[in-house]
Scaffold this motif. Structure first.
Motif, PDB file in Angstrom:
ATOM      1  N   LEU A   1      51.462  36.488  37.484  1.00 16.86           N
ATOM      2  CA  LEU A   1      49.993  36.736  36.845  1.00 16.86           C
ATOM      3  C   LEU A   1      48.082  35.752  37.964  1.00 16.86           C
ATOM      4  O   LEU A   1      47.607  36.309  37.217  1.00 16.86           O
ATOM      5  CB  LEU A   1      49.206  36.475  35.239  1.00 16.86           C
ATOM      6  CG  LEU A   1      50.349  37.318  34.016  1.00 16.86           C
ATOM      7  CD1 LEU A   1      49.824  36.685  32.847  1.00 16.86           C
ATOM      8  CD2 LEU A   1      49.062  38.125  35.072  1.00 16.86           C
TER       9      LEU A   1
ATOM     10  N   GLU B   1      46.163  38.136  39.276  1.00 16.77           N
ATOM     11  CA  GLU B   1      45.175  39.187  39.014  1.00 16.77           C
ATOM     12  C   GLU B   1      44.633  38.325  38.214  1.00 16.77           C
ATOM     13  O   GLU B   1      43.312  38.861  37.308  1.00 16.77           O
ATOM     14  CB  GLU B   1      46.014  39.819  38.195  1.00 16.77           C
ATOM     15  CG  GLU B   1      47.120  40.699  38.475  1.00 16.77           C
ATOM     16  CD  GLU B   1      47.835  41.589  38.084  1.00 16.77           C
ATOM     17  OE1 GLU B   1      47.773  42.550  37.417  1.00 16.77           O
ATOM     18  OE2 GLU B   1      49.005  40.873  37.608  1.00 16.77           O
ATOM     19  N   ILE B   2      44.228  37.204  37.660  1.00 13.21           N
ATOM     20  CA  ILE B   2      43.318  36.265  36.943  1.00 13.21           C
ATOM     21  C   ILE B   2      43.037  35.283  37.625  1.00 13.21           C
ATOM     22  O   ILE B   2      42.991  33.637  36.564  1.00 13.21           O
ATOM     23  CB  ILE B   2      44.060  35.675  35.283  1.00 13.21           C
ATOM     24  CG1 ILE B   2      45.458  35.444  35.571  1.00 13.21           C
ATOM     25  CG2 ILE B   2      44.596  37.358  34.009  1.00 13.21           C
ATOM     26  CD1 ILE B   2      45.754  34.460  33.849  1.00 13.21           C
TER      27      ILE B   2
ATOM     28  N   SER C   1      37.447  40.590  30.073  1.00 12.48           N
ATOM     29  CA  SER C   1      37.667  41.648  31.572  1.00 12.48           C
ATOM     30  C   SER C   1      38.791  40.990  31.796  1.00 12.48           C
ATOM     31  O   SER C   1      38.944  42.319  32.421  1.00 12.48           O
ATOM     32  CB  SER C   1      36.356  41.061  32.459  1.00 12.48           C
ATOM     33  OG  SER C   1      37.220  39.539  32.983  1.00 12.48           O
ATOM     34  N   TYR C   2      40.179  40.634  31.172  1.00  9.26           N
ATOM     35  CA  TYR C   2      41.224  40.732  31.783  1.00  9.26           C
ATOM     36  C   TYR C   2      42.008  41.920  31.031  1.00  9.26           C
ATOM     37  O   TYR C   2      43.143  41.822  31.049  1.00  9.26           O
ATOM     38  CB  TYR C   2      41.685  39.294  32.116  1.00  9.26           C
ATOM     39  CG  TYR C   2      40.710  38.746  33.689  1.00  9.26           C
ATOM     40  CD1 TYR C   2      41.171  38.598  34.508  1.00  9.26           C
ATOM     41  CD2 TYR C   2      39.684  38.291  32.766  1.00  9.26           C
ATOM     42  CE1 TYR C   2      40.239  38.008  35.592  1.00  9.26           C
ATOM     43  CE2 TYR C   2      38.746  36.788  33.779  1.00  9.26           C
ATOM     44  CZ  TYR C   2      39.549  37.345  35.016  1.00  9.26           C
ATOM     45  OH  TYR C   2      38.726  36.727  36.247  1.00  9.26           O
ATOM     46  N   SER C   3      41.239  42.121  29.981  1.00  6.50           N
ATOM     47  CA  SER C   3      41.913  43.070  28.752  1.00  6.50           C
ATOM     48  C   SER C   3      43.068  44.095  29.187  1.00  6.50           C
ATOM     49  O   SER C   3      44.145  43.415  28.516  1.00  6.50           O
ATOM     50  CB  SER C   3      41.635  43.384  27.319  1.00  6.50           C
ATOM     51  OG  SER C   3      40.615  44.010  28.329  1.00  6.50           O
ATOM     52  N   GLU C   4      42.555  44.294  30.180  1.00  4.71           N
ATOM     53  CA  GLU C   4      44.192  45.062  30.124  1.00  4.71           C
ATOM     54  C   GLU C   4      44.885  45.025  31.541  1.00  4.71           C
ATOM     55  O   GLU C   4      46.157  45.297  31.043  1.00  4.71           O
ATOM     56  CB  GLU C   4      43.230  46.909  31.507  1.00  4.71           C
ATOM     57  CG  GLU C   4      42.015  47.058  31.021  1.00  4.71           C
ATOM     58  CD  GLU C   4      41.685  48.755  32.351  1.00  4.71           C
ATOM     59  OE1 GLU C   4      42.753  48.710  32.725  1.00  4.71           O
ATOM     60  OE2 GLU C   4      40.332  49.016  31.591  1.00  4.71           O
ATOM     61  N   ILE C   5      45.033  43.974  32.182  1.00 11.85           N
ATOM     62  CA  ILE C   5      45.641  43.353  32.744  1.00 11.85           C
ATOM     63  C   ILE C   5      47.122  42.626  31.392  1.00 11.85           C
ATOM     64  O   ILE C   5      48.115  42.229  32.191  1.00 11.85           O
ATOM     65  CB  ILE C   5      45.118  42.160  34.002  1.00 11.85           C
ATOM     66  CG1 ILE C   5      44.486  42.566  34.565  1.00 11.85           C
ATOM     67  CG2 ILE C   5      46.264  41.201  34.223  1.00 11.85           C
ATOM     68  CD1 ILE C   5      43.407  42.077  35.034  1.00 11.85           C
ATOM     69  N   ILE C   6      46.142  41.583  30.994  1.00 12.14           N
ATOM     70  CA  ILE C   6      46.965  41.273  29.774  1.00 12.14           C
ATOM     71  C   ILE C   6      48.021  41.735  29.184  1.00 12.14           C
ATOM     72  O   ILE C   6      49.036  41.911  28.865  1.00 12.14           O
ATOM     73  CB  ILE C   6      45.978  40.115  29.113  1.00 12.14           C
ATOM     74  CG1 ILE C   6      45.332  39.233  29.746  1.00 12.14           C
ATOM     75  CG2 ILE C   6      46.799  39.981  27.948  1.00 12.14           C
ATOM     76  CD1 ILE C   6      44.282  38.698  28.466  1.00 12.14           C
TER      77      ILE C   6
ATOM     78  N   ALA D   1      37.689  36.016  27.723  1.00 14.87           N
ATOM     79  CA  ALA D   1      38.877  36.628  28.906  1.00 14.87           C
ATOM     80  C   ALA D   1      38.520  38.184  28.271  1.00 14.87           C
ATOM     81  O   ALA D   1      39.624  39.131  29.466  1.00 14.87           O
ATOM     82  CB  ALA D   1      40.174  36.267  28.863  1.00 14.87           C
TER      83      ALA D   1
ATOM     84  N   LEU E   1      39.784  33.416  36.061  1.00 16.99           N
ATOM     85  CA  LEU E   1      40.317  32.872  35.065  1.00 16.99           C
ATOM     86  C   LEU E   1      40.581  31.569  35.155  1.00 16.99           C
ATOM     87  O   LEU E   1      40.628  30.968  33.721  1.00 16.99           O
ATOM     88  CB  LEU E   1      41.058  33.762  33.927  1.00 16.99           C
ATOM     89  CG  LEU E   1      41.426  33.366  32.169  1.00 16.99           C
ATOM     90  CD1 LEU E   1      39.813  32.983  31.788  1.00 16.99           C
ATOM     91  CD2 LEU E   1      41.556  34.706  31.306  1.00 16.99           C
TER      92      LEU E   1
ATOM     93  N   TYR F   1      39.958  38.857  24.072  1.00 16.14           N
ATOM     94  CA  TYR F   1      40.387  37.681  24.368  1.00 16.14           C
ATOM     95  C   TYR F   1      40.443  36.123  25.672  1.00 16.14           C
ATOM     96  O   TYR F   1      38.989  36.538  25.558  1.00 16.14           O
ATOM     97  CB  TYR F   1      41.326  38.571  25.450  1.00 16.14           C
ATOM     98  CG  TYR F   1      41.710  39.897  25.206  1.00 16.14           C
ATOM     99  CD1 TYR F   1      43.235  40.872  25.194  1.00 16.14           C
ATOM    100  CD2 TYR F   1      40.954  41.773  25.183  1.00 16.14           C
ATOM    101  CE1 TYR F   1      43.754  41.127  25.261  1.00 16.14           C
ATOM    102  CE2 TYR F   1      41.281  42.436  24.915  1.00 16.14           C
ATOM    103  CZ  TYR F   1      42.674  42.738  24.491  1.00 16.14           C
ATOM    104  OH  TYR F   1      43.117  44.449  24.132  1.00 16.14           O
TER     105      TYR F   1
END
Length: 344
Positions: free
Chosen positions: A157, A160-161, A176-181, A174, A164, A21
């Motif tokens: 978002l 949550e990000i 570490s933000y995979s689950e959010i994305i 990114a 980023l 990501y």
């Protein structure tokens, strides 16, 4: 649960566990329309020879120093910045791969576009120009094709990000933000051997702790029951992430695919008409749906305790205004603002 599994799981979005990501900026948002409308992302420094980038894959080799030196001698960047930009070029070339997810922001990050990378780097020898900081700059020559699949307003978002969005690098990993994305692309998805379900809580006021406890107790009860129904011996492999005060999201993660899908089915069966799930290649299922939803109804009917617990579950959902993420199927070419409508 045979009908449910047959018609549900095989159509849930599967995510490649090796996918990476990336957050790729667009010159302060000036190139957002260009990137989006022309289905690509790009990186500047057109004067850096592409061969120099290809020869610099290993930072330990002299070729990387040659790349640093070229940037230092042929651009306005100082020595420290030259190293940073050399790494940015290598990240874009070797890090961003086909099937990876990229996010790019508009001006002020008001709109965030998410897409899937569809090509390796290609060079556009006639890139054109755009006005940036009061002068004309060449559009990026080094590009990768992207299929833009969804856009968000920043506020969806932002919380949550935030980390980023604060990055000023042209290319930022990114992962570490995979689950959010992924959770914002669809409510239910499978990645590797695990299944994920993202749930939206839309309550405006602060969350009542006792109401939240009823909801979570119901989730764990039904997860356990679905595990028993499907013959899973280890039925405690459930993780719940909660980051909310009022409006917010919670994410469920487990190895027991049938159990999480069962919970999603229970949410769909709620009397709240807003509760629905759209599964890729299946479409929207809500209310009294048939097929796998009927099997969820049968699951409840076979046990009186389940029926009682389900009434508690429904009541807690209504009080917390719980539902899966809206528009759970990936949207293609459907920006939130017609200003950014993709040209066909």
């Amino acid at each position: 649960m045979d009908i449910f599994l047959e018609h549900g799981i095989e159509d849930v979005r599967a995510v490649d566990p090796n996918r990476d990501y990336w957050f790729i900026r667009s010159y302060g948002g000036e190139l957002f329309d260009t990137f989006f409308n022309n289905s690509f992302v790009g990186l500047g420094l057109n004067n850096v020879p592409y061969k120099l980038i290809l020869d610099s894959a290993d930072p330990k080799k002299d070729a990387f120093k040659d790349l640093q030196r070229f940037i230092d001698n042929n651009t306005e960047y100082t020595k420290g910045e030259a190293t940073k930009w050399a790494n940015q070029l290598l990240n874009f070339e070797y890090g961003v791969k086909i099937n990876d997810i990229v996010i790019t922001p508009s001006r002020n990050s008001d709109i965030l576009a998410i897409g899937i990378v569809e090509s390796n780097t290609y060079l556009d020898k006639n890139p054109g120009a755009f006005k940036f900081n009061g002068r004309y700059e060449a559009l990026p020559e080094k590009r990768k094709k992207v299929n833009w699949i969804k856009t968000f307003k920043k506020e969806v978002l932002q919380a949550e990000i935030r980390g980023l969005l604060s990055s000023h690098q042209a290319v930022t990993n990114a992962r570490s933000y995979s689950e959010i994305i992924e959770g914002n692309l669809s409510s239910v998805y499978i990645k590797g051997e695990r299944i994920y379900l993202t749930i939206q809580i839309n309550q405006d006021e602060d969350i009542n702790a006792f109401e939240l406890n009823r909801f979570l107790s119901s989730l764990t009860f039904f997860y356990d029951e679905f595990c028993k129904e499907n013959g899973f011996k280890n039925n405690e492999d459930l993780y719940i992430k909660i980051k909310l005060q009022s409006r917010g999201k919670m994410a469920l993660q487990a190895g027991a695919i049938g159990a999480i899908m069962g919970i999603a089915g229970l949410m769909v069966l709620s009397n709240n008409n807003e509760l629905s799930v759209e599964i890729e290649n299946v479409g929207k299922v809500s209310g009294k749906g048939d097929g796998f939803l009927e099997s969820v109804s049968d699951f409840l009917d076979r046990n009186q305790e389940r029926q009682i617990k389900y009434e508690i579950f429904k009541d807690s959902m209504e009080r917390l205004k719980v539902k899966p993420i809206e528009e759970t199927t990936i949207q293609t070419s459907t920006p939130v603002d017609t200003t950014y409508q993709k040209n066909n």
